[in-house]
Write an enzyme that holds these catalytic residues in place. Structure first.
Site, PDB file in Angstrom:
ATOM      1  N   HIS A 234       0.824  -1.217   0.000  1.00  0.00           N
ATOM      2  CA  HIS A 234       0.000   0.000   0.000  1.00  0.00           C
ATOM      3  C   HIS A 234       0.854   1.262   0.000  1.00  0.00           C
ATOM      4  CE1 HIS A 234      -3.187  -2.757   0.899  1.00  0.00           C
ATOM      5  NE2 HIS A 234      -2.712  -3.040   2.092  1.00  0.00           N
TER       6      HIS A 234
ATOM      7  N   HIS B  20      -6.769  -4.707  -1.229  1.00  0.00           N
ATOM      8  CA  HIS B  20      -6.001  -5.937  -1.434  1.00  0.00           C
ATOM      9  C   HIS B  20      -6.533  -6.683  -2.649  1.00  0.00           C
ATOM     10  CE1 HIS B  20      -6.221  -4.983   2.880  1.00  0.00           C
ATOM     11  NE2 HIS B  20      -4.929  -5.193   2.837  1.00  0.00           N
TER      12      HIS B  20
END
Lengths: 345, 345
Positions: free
Chosen positions: B59, B221
């Site tokens: 991320h 995700h």
């Protein structure tokens, strides 16, 4: 060129992105819509020469991300992968000129050369002195057979940072032009891609690569490389790239062999991967006698959303490290003064 | 997970990326290898509470990019899309604790909740006070049928920025925990994707979308959305997203209805496109009575190289704008003091 989240009308992408950029960075940047250009809101009072750059869009944050104290004074953005019009360069330069004139930082592409040259001619007629720094760092295009010479890519950021710092110390026009050309001459880049940038209404890649292939020496507009190679193990790939770069890099005149290193994402490569590459490249360079004295890691000169990265090396000469570390306050590159009395170590 | 330029050994990606990150940002960040965590090198002397975050990798720049003055004191990075081990969170928190204790900023995923909770239990046994701020902003998962609640996504950056500024003003543990939870409660996000992140040895997307489809409400995700939609014209898409966000956003308690806006790239979306989206979203929000008083535009909370973006709105309460504008000095988010005597306007 079309992609999922673009505005519906042709040509609206650059206009709206530029407007959004100016809005988001209103502290740094002022937008002029016609002819389209962007101006830094502040400059160091010691600066005697305006620094102006520009080129096709799609490479962001280059160039507008580097507007501000310590780097550029004005930028002329073209449409995606297309040179700005000379009217834009002229207007940007008029607005940004210092008492000693203007330096144009130009990436070596025919359209950019022509449009910056026409603008320079007009500026001289107005009595404004202009010097050009041509950035031509891409070793993939280093051939005596091409009349156009090497393409300009990520070394542009290094040139803009070092020139900005020198301009903030009050350097004059000839000094800046000489420094910029010396930095460009001491810099080489090489790019590889595993997936081309998105293009076309269907949203597919601009050219096809198999899953086990790499484009070795790709251009930042998706120019195909001379060689498409089977994907080697990573360390082998990095050694090959560094061998090619170090062989092309001029020897240091007065430095200790140290380099600046830019590990640059081409748009679709994760930060995780870029920092991992940086870790290994730094170690390989140290072992090769070219210690890394300064670096940038991230997406600085993109090829839209291409998956890949480039490595740029600049062989340091005395004084350049200090220029690299000098303060800068731009949307995409910030350097605070190292000693900040507000904060304890 | 595998992609073109990863190290050859499994598990080496996060280790080498973290080492590269610490090397590139040595002025801001100190690396501790075992158990893996990163510490900010400097903190405001007024800070009485350590701010600690962490979560799966992939991320970036979240969270390590926000280490430094004005934001986080320590970060525990897990493997890609996997929670950090509680030993990492514990060690990071021990090192970062202030005299009043530690605040954990936790994205709402089961693994993160569990590992931060175990670490908090151990810290309390050591006599260190801990409060948790749970970020749960993703409206795509806002259903009374799921026991786990909304996922935590890009509002995390807003929480980390506002808490960092408050901590630098000397706020105590309860005040920070209350502020963080109030900011999280006042924030909602929604993400769309046109191409999943790269996954698997073949380098293909983690899930398939047709060229004319969007995943509406995708997770960071790569969690599939409840709905895959035909791609609407851009303005229609943005109106739908803002309608969903504004309907979910709690009304302002004491503010004027203004918002913070984060236009966040999911990794494979160009800066050009994000600023163009920002330009239109800002106009739509103004027309909807939710003027934008502060913003971030860029890749701040990625889903590896997913092509797509998220919008985050935080409904402002009195005082939050000042915290948003307060100085910060981190690798990925910098705010200089507005009045800089060195430079003329």
């Amino acid at each position: 060129m079309s992609a999922p989240f673009h505005p519906d009308e042709d040509g609206a992408l650059v206009a709206s992105a530029t407007a959004g950029f100016a809005r988001a960075h209103a502290r740094h940047v002022e937008l002029v819509e016609d002819p389209l250009h962007l101006l830094a809101r502040r400059r160091d009072p010691r600066r005697r020469v305006g620094l102006v750059s520009g080129g096709g869009s799609g490479h962001e944050p280059l160039h507008a991300g580097f507007l501000g104290v310590g780097m550029l004074d004005a930028v002329a953005p073209g449409q995606v992968f297309a040179s700005p019009h000379n009217r834009q360069v002229y207007a940007a330069s008029r607005a940004a000129a210092g008492p000693d004139g203007v330096v144009h930082v130009v990436k070596n592409y025919t359209g950019d050369r022509i449009n910056f040259a026409i603008a320079a001619e007009r500026l001289r007629l107005d009595g404004i002195e202009v010097r050009r720094v041509l950035v031509d760092d891409d070793v993939a295009t280093d051939s005596e057979e091409t009349a156009t010479g090497r393409r300009g890519t990520a070394a542009t950021v290094v040139v803009e940072k070092l020139l900005g710092a020198a301009a903030d110390r009050g350097a004059g026009l000839e000094e800046l032009a000489g420094l910029g050309q010396a930095v460009a001459a001491a810099s080489r880049s090489l790019a590889v891609a595993s997936r081309a940038q998105t293009a076309g209404a269907g949203g597919g890649p601009a050219f096809e690569l198999a899953a086990d292939e790499l484009e070795y020496g790709v251009g930042i507009h998706g120019e195909r490389a001379a060689t498409t190679i089977p994907r080697p193990p990573r360390t082998e790939l990095l050694r090959r790239m560094l061998d090619d770069l170090l062989a092309a890099l001029p020897p240091s005149r007065d430095g200790d062999g140290g380099v600046l290193l830019v590990v640059n994402g081409l748009g679709g490569t994760t930060s995780l991967e870029l920092y991992s590459l940086f870790d290994e490249v730094t170690a390989l360079l140290g072992a090769a006698g070219a210690p890394v004295h300064g670096s940038l890691v991230g997406t600085y000169v993109a090829a839209l959303d291409m998956a890949g990265f480039s490595l740029t090396l600049t062989r340091l000469e005395p004084g350049w490290s200090e220029l690299w570390q000098a303060p800068a306050d731009t949307p995409s590159l910030t350097r605070l003064p190292v000693d900040d009395p507000e904060v304890t170590p």
